[in-house]
Design an enzyme around this catalytic site. Sequence first.
Site, PDB file in Angstrom:
ATOM      1  N   GLU A 168       0.800  -1.227   0.000  1.00  0.00           N
ATOM      2  CA  GLU A 168       0.000   0.000   0.000  1.00  0.00           C
ATOM      3  C   GLU A 168       0.836   1.281   0.000  1.00  0.00           C
ATOM      4  OE1 GLU A 168      -2.671  -0.277   3.351  1.00  0.00           O
ATOM      5  OE2 GLU A 168      -3.798  -1.904   2.456  1.00  0.00           O
ATOM      6  N   GLU A 369      -5.484  -8.786   0.926  1.00  0.00           N
ATOM      7  CA  GLU A 369      -6.076  -8.440   2.228  1.00  0.00           C
ATOM      8  C   GLU A 369      -7.544  -8.152   1.995  1.00  0.00           C
ATOM      9  OE1 GLU A 369      -4.413  -5.246   4.670  1.00  0.00           O
ATOM     10  OE2 GLU A 369      -2.384  -5.842   4.084  1.00  0.00           O
TER      11      GLU A 369
HETATM   12  C1  BG6 Z   1      -4.368  -2.490   5.790  1.00  0.00           C
HETATM   13  C2  BG6 Z   1      -2.921  -2.510   6.189  1.00  0.00           C
HETATM   14  O1  BG6 Z   1      -4.621  -1.439   4.943  1.00  0.00           O
HETATM   15  O2  BG6 Z   1      -5.314  -2.322   6.797  1.00  0.00           O
HETATM   16  C3  BG6 Z   1      -2.681  -3.122   7.565  1.00  0.00           C
HETATM   17  O3  BG6 Z   1      -2.114  -3.155   5.233  1.00  0.00           O
HETATM   18  C4  BG6 Z   1      -3.727  -2.634   8.539  1.00  0.00           C
HETATM   19  O4  BG6 Z   1      -1.379  -2.830   7.980  1.00  0.00           O
HETATM   20  C5  BG6 Z   1      -5.103  -3.035   8.011  1.00  0.00           C
HETATM   21  O5  BG6 Z   1      -3.531  -3.102   9.834  1.00  0.00           O
HETATM   22  C6  BG6 Z   1      -6.275  -2.699   8.937  1.00  0.00           C
HETATM   23  O6  BG6 Z   1      -6.345  -1.351   9.260  1.00  0.00           O
HETATM   24  P1  BG6 Z   1      -6.665  -0.851  10.733  1.00  0.00           P
HETATM   25  O7  BG6 Z   1      -6.314   0.585  10.735  1.00  0.00           O
HETATM   26  O8  BG6 Z   1      -8.113  -1.070  11.019  1.00  0.00           O
HETATM   27  O9  BG6 Z   1      -5.841  -1.659  11.622  1.00  0.00           O
END
Ligand code: BG6
Length: 468
Positions: A168, A369
């Site tokens: 990202e 993800e």
């Molecule tokens: C993703 C990232 O965009 O979102 C992760 O690659 C991150 O590192 C995940 O932890 C979830 O986001 P958050 O802010 O809810 O923890």
Amino acid sequence: MAKYEFPKDFWWGSAASGPQSEGRVAGDGKADNIWDAWYQTAPEKFFNQVGPEKTSMVYQKYQEDISLMKQTGHNSYRTSIQWSRLIPNPFTGEVNPEAVTFYNHLIDDLIAAGIEPFINLYHFDMPMVLQENGGWLNREVVDLYTDYAEKCFKLFGDRVKKWFTQNEPIVPVEGGYLYGWHLPDERNLKHGVQVAYHEALASAKAVEKYHALNLGGTIGIILNLMPTYPKDDTNPADVKAAKFVDGFFNRSFLDPAIKGTFPSDIVDWLGEYDLMPTYHQSDLAIIKENTIDLLGVNYYQPRRAAAKEIQVEPEGENGWMPEDFYTVYDMPGKKLNPYRGWEIYEKGIYDALINIKDNYGNINCFISENGMGVEDEARFINADGQINDDYRIEFIQDHLKWVHKALEEGSNVHGYHMWTCMDNWSWLNAYKNRYGFISVDLDNEAKRTIKKSGYWFKEMTEQNGFSD
Ligand code: BG6
């Protein structure tokens, strides 16, 4: 009853990152990255003042974790090497032997368990010694990063066959230079654009190194794609605003990685508002010639945009911001993850995949993800200590149905990784939102317990799909 069957050898698993999962132990030789340093100076910024040393202890527990991955149906797992662990001082380039031992064990044990390691090189974790020299804003970091990448390929590339240059790359721009979630916590769009440019160049140089080594694997990048929808798709001004948002946040990263060029509408806009980054003419050939083999798509939510009348001067005191060029459209009635506050729009995952198929040569890709963060998840624990996360099972299924549809329509999507395996530490939010298949009890030596979704995932992956 509909059946959703996925291809044989589909990559099922989860994703994490080194800085969010490893933790630190005395004598591990790791140097500070921006998170360690920020926590030391401003712990109040972090949810419940919990800092990055208190991650899910994967450094100590990786063997147990690999066994838990098997129990939750993983055939692949993504994590990242921490630059500040492998090369504590990037200026000397000396490799930390403790780190090599740790990553060798992790990689070897994953492979021995039949879980393919997908290894990413950069997940928001700039070594602090480099940040003090400007971080990604300083062109020197591009070559230091390339050296680090090459060392990783040489140390681990005999076994690791799926590499990623960055996770990202828009996020360090947003976090560090627009919205205050990362160091250096500036508000400076021109710097943000320069950072994005250096990241793109660094990624291309790492791809070049990897291909030159002929290690027989693939290299890609992981992008958080947020399909962008206009408020009213019959209104040309809204459509134009959505095109700008898509260009700035998505295409500015997709295009250089896959096509080796930058989107011309965004380049024109940068020129018009005096935001062009400094570059060398010879960089453009490097970017053009070193495009990726495989794209990781992180999908959480879409963006929605409406038109804005652009002023002659920036609205705020920090100069131009992207939001000076569009209005964030808060669509009434949108479905929300009630715990994290993010929109849930399952079709977005399909739109992202079809966009790649139609506009990016149908490059090989996978969902790297997708996931659902839940606050206070302990309230769903049953008498056996297991979290009943039916909402997560529903979330995954609803997204997989759209992935399946994309596959049926010819998308080259090869896998689905959930964020994440163990509940892990999440930047400023620390442990506020839990995402894992496996819960981690922070008050009890990070004790792991598989959630209902973990058992469901195993069953689903064994059947390579599900019916509803
Ligand atoms: C993703 C990232 O965009 O979102 C992760 O690659 C991150 O590192 C995940 O932890 C979830 O986001 P958050 O802010 O809810 O923890």
